[in-house]
Motif scaffolding. Structure first.
Motif, PDB file in Angstrom:
ATOM      1  N   GLY A  65       0.805  -1.325   0.157  1.00 28.03           N
ATOM      2  CA  GLY A  65      -0.063   0.066  -0.043  1.00 28.03           C
ATOM      3  C   GLY A  65       0.799   1.411   0.030  1.00 28.03           C
ATOM      4  O   GLY A  65       0.293   2.227  -0.042  1.00 28.03           O
ATOM      5  N   ASP A  66       2.218   1.057   0.209  1.00 32.18           N
ATOM      6  CA  ASP A  66       3.042   2.470   0.102  1.00 32.18           C
ATOM      7  C   ASP A  66       3.404   2.748  -1.276  1.00 32.18           C
ATOM      8  O   ASP A  66       3.934   3.608  -1.585  1.00 32.18           O
ATOM      9  CB  ASP A  66       4.303   2.302   1.104  1.00 32.18           C
ATOM     10  CG  ASP A  66       4.790   0.851   1.197  1.00 32.18           C
ATOM     11  OD1 ASP A  66       4.473   0.087   0.779  1.00 32.18           O
ATOM     12  OD2 ASP A  66       5.994   0.994   1.321  1.00 32.18           O
ATOM     13  N   TRP A  67       2.977   1.931  -2.262  1.00 32.72           N
ATOM     14  CA  TRP A  67       3.350   2.298  -3.712  1.00 32.72           C
ATOM     15  C   TRP A  67       2.233   2.842  -4.453  1.00 32.72           C
ATOM     16  O   TRP A  67       0.949   2.471  -4.102  1.00 32.72           O
ATOM     17  CB  TRP A  67       3.748   1.063  -4.481  1.00 32.72           C
ATOM     18  CG  TRP A  67       4.888   0.289  -3.804  1.00 32.72           C
ATOM     19  CD1 TRP A  67       4.941  -0.888  -3.334  1.00 32.72           C
ATOM     20  CD2 TRP A  67       6.350   0.604  -3.842  1.00 32.72           C
ATOM     21  NE1 TRP A  67       6.148  -1.225  -2.926  1.00 32.72           N
ATOM     22  CE2 TRP A  67       7.007   0.003  -3.270  1.00 32.72           C
ATOM     23  CE3 TRP A  67       7.092   1.947  -4.452  1.00 32.72           C
ATOM     24  CZ2 TRP A  67       8.356   0.019  -3.023  1.00 32.72           C
ATOM     25  CZ3 TRP A  67       8.289   2.117  -4.231  1.00 32.72           C
ATOM     26  CH2 TRP A  67       8.995   1.202  -3.513  1.00 32.72           C
ATOM     27  N   LEU A  68       2.272   3.693  -5.169  1.00 37.39           N
ATOM     28  CA  LEU A  68       1.418   4.341  -6.120  1.00 37.39           C
ATOM     29  C   LEU A  68       1.863   4.125  -7.693  1.00 37.39           C
ATOM     30  O   LEU A  68       2.852   4.643  -7.857  1.00 37.39           O
ATOM     31  CB  LEU A  68       1.041   6.003  -5.712  1.00 37.39           C
ATOM     32  CG  LEU A  68       0.118   6.483  -7.181  1.00 37.39           C
ATOM     33  CD1 LEU A  68      -1.191   6.128  -6.573  1.00 37.39           C
ATOM     34  CD2 LEU A  68       0.311   8.191  -6.831  1.00 37.39           C
ATOM     35  N   PHE A  69       0.999   3.275  -8.324  1.00 36.36           N
ATOM     36  CA  PHE A  69       1.434   3.031  -9.647  1.00 36.36           C
ATOM     37  C   PHE A  69       0.736   3.713 -10.853  1.00 36.36           C
ATOM     38  O   PHE A  69      -0.536   3.858 -10.578  1.00 36.36           O
ATOM     39  CB  PHE A  69       1.252   1.494 -10.026  1.00 36.36           C
ATOM     40  CG  PHE A  69       2.009   0.626  -9.133  1.00 36.36           C
ATOM     41  CD1 PHE A  69       2.918  -0.052  -9.724  1.00 36.36           C
ATOM     42  CD2 PHE A  69       1.312   0.169  -7.941  1.00 36.36           C
ATOM     43  CE1 PHE A  69       3.814  -1.066  -8.701  1.00 36.36           C
ATOM     44  CE2 PHE A  69       2.154  -0.807  -7.153  1.00 36.36           C
ATOM     45  CZ  PHE A  69       3.266  -1.415  -7.792  1.00 36.36           C
ATOM     46  N   LYS A  70       1.404   3.950 -11.758  1.00 35.83           N
ATOM     47  CA  LYS A  70       0.461   4.867 -13.045  1.00 35.83           C
ATOM     48  C   LYS A  70       0.005   3.394 -13.582  1.00 35.83           C
ATOM     49  O   LYS A  70       0.589   2.634 -14.016  1.00 35.83           O
ATOM     50  CB  LYS A  70       1.447   5.393 -14.017  1.00 35.83           C
ATOM     51  CG  LYS A  70       0.865   6.077 -15.062  1.00 35.83           C
ATOM     52  CD  LYS A  70       1.854   6.689 -15.900  1.00 35.83           C
ATOM     53  CE  LYS A  70       1.073   7.498 -17.102  1.00 35.83           C
ATOM     54  NZ  LYS A  70       2.112   8.268 -18.010  1.00 35.83           N
ATOM     55  N   THR A  71      -1.396   3.658 -13.740  1.00 34.80           N
ATOM     56  CA  THR A  71      -2.258   2.504 -14.021  1.00 34.80           C
ATOM     57  C   THR A  71      -1.881   1.915 -15.693  1.00 34.80           C
ATOM     58  O   THR A  71      -1.743   0.662 -15.608  1.00 34.80           O
ATOM     59  CB  THR A  71      -3.772   2.737 -13.968  1.00 34.80           C
ATOM     60  OG1 THR A  71      -4.043   3.437 -12.924  1.00 34.80           O
ATOM     61  CG2 THR A  71      -4.469   1.436 -14.381  1.00 34.80           C
ATOM     62  N   SER A  72      -1.803   2.716 -16.734  1.00 30.00           N
ATOM     63  CA  SER A  72      -1.299   2.351 -17.741  1.00 30.00           C
ATOM     64  C   SER A  72      -0.002   1.537 -17.942  1.00 30.00           C
ATOM     65  O   SER A  72       0.036   0.624 -18.604  1.00 30.00           O
ATOM     66  CB  SER A  72      -1.367   3.441 -18.834  1.00 30.00           C
ATOM     67  OG  SER A  72      -0.571   4.519 -18.403  1.00 30.00           O
TER      68      SER A  72
END
Length: 222
Positions: free
Chosen positions: A157-164
């Motif tokens: 949960g500490d990661w934020l990914f660019k969805t594409s």
């Protein structure tokens, strides 16, 4: 929509706390994707207490199970409409200004495929008992791997990914039980552009006996 927050759900004990922590965000442009992995628990009763159009609830006819956790992660990803994706355990929480701080960080470090927020470790009473070590504002994937092998602590949960980008990479990386899925998915996302690390705390990871990574008796997986 800017953010998709994915919850591959199975357990009920802390699910309401997890959902409430997202709905309490100071930034409101998000959706919550909850996918029930054929759970025997009363998840429906919890979800149906909410009347918020940002919550989208799905149920798997056949569960992926503990061995193929990444399968349910990627099922959640199929439903995501946001530009960026966060995945939470059904017992984890977001701190209220997590998304707002990500917005600010994107101004300073635009166009990356991966961002990171510091995490706090919480117990079954939601009390903080430890915190993640600080990181540099920006680092390459090589730095990420080096410090990982030096026992840097990180969760999903500490990661934020660019969805594409996450989809272009084939979704979340499959490993049995999901052990290492978060790490390898993050390394792959950062291989070209690196990662920007916020200095603020945005995510709370719950240590409890129901978590696979905290349980030393794996007979329950069979």
């Amino acid at each position: 929509m800017k953010y998709s927050i994915l919850i591959p759900a199975y357990k009920e004990t802390f699910l309401k706390e997890c959902i409430d922590s997202i709905l309490n965000q100071t930034y409101s442009d998000f959706e919550i994707i909850i996918v029930n992995d054929n759970s025997p628990y009363k998840l429906d009763d919890i979800i149906h207490t909410y009347n918020d159009s940002r919550i989208r609830y799905y149920k798997n006819d056949k569960g992926f199970g503990a061995i193929n956790l990444a399968g349910n992660y990627n099922k959640c990803l199929e439903y995501a409409k946001g530009d960026y994706t966060i995945i939470l355990g059904d017992d984890d929480k977001l701190i209220s200004d997590c998304l707002e701080n990500y917005n600010k960080w994107m101004i300073k470090y635009p166009d990356l495929d991966l961002y990171h927020t510091r995490l706090q470790f919480i117990d079954e009473k939601s009390e903080v008992f430890d915190v993640q070590e600080p990181r540099p504002e920006y680092e390459s994937v090589y730095s990420m791997i080096l410090f990982f092998w030096r026992h840097r602590r990180q969760r999903f949960g500490d990661w934020l990914f660019k969805t594409s980008t996450l989809r272009d990479n084939g979704g979340f990386f499959f490993l049995k039980l999901g052990w290492g899925t978060d790490d390898l998915s993050a390394f792959i996302a950062a291989r070209e552009k690196g990662v920007a690390n916020t200095s603020t705390f945005g995510f709370q990871y719950r240590e409890n006996q129901q978590t696979i990574t905290s349980n030393s008796n794996y007979a329950f997986i069979k």
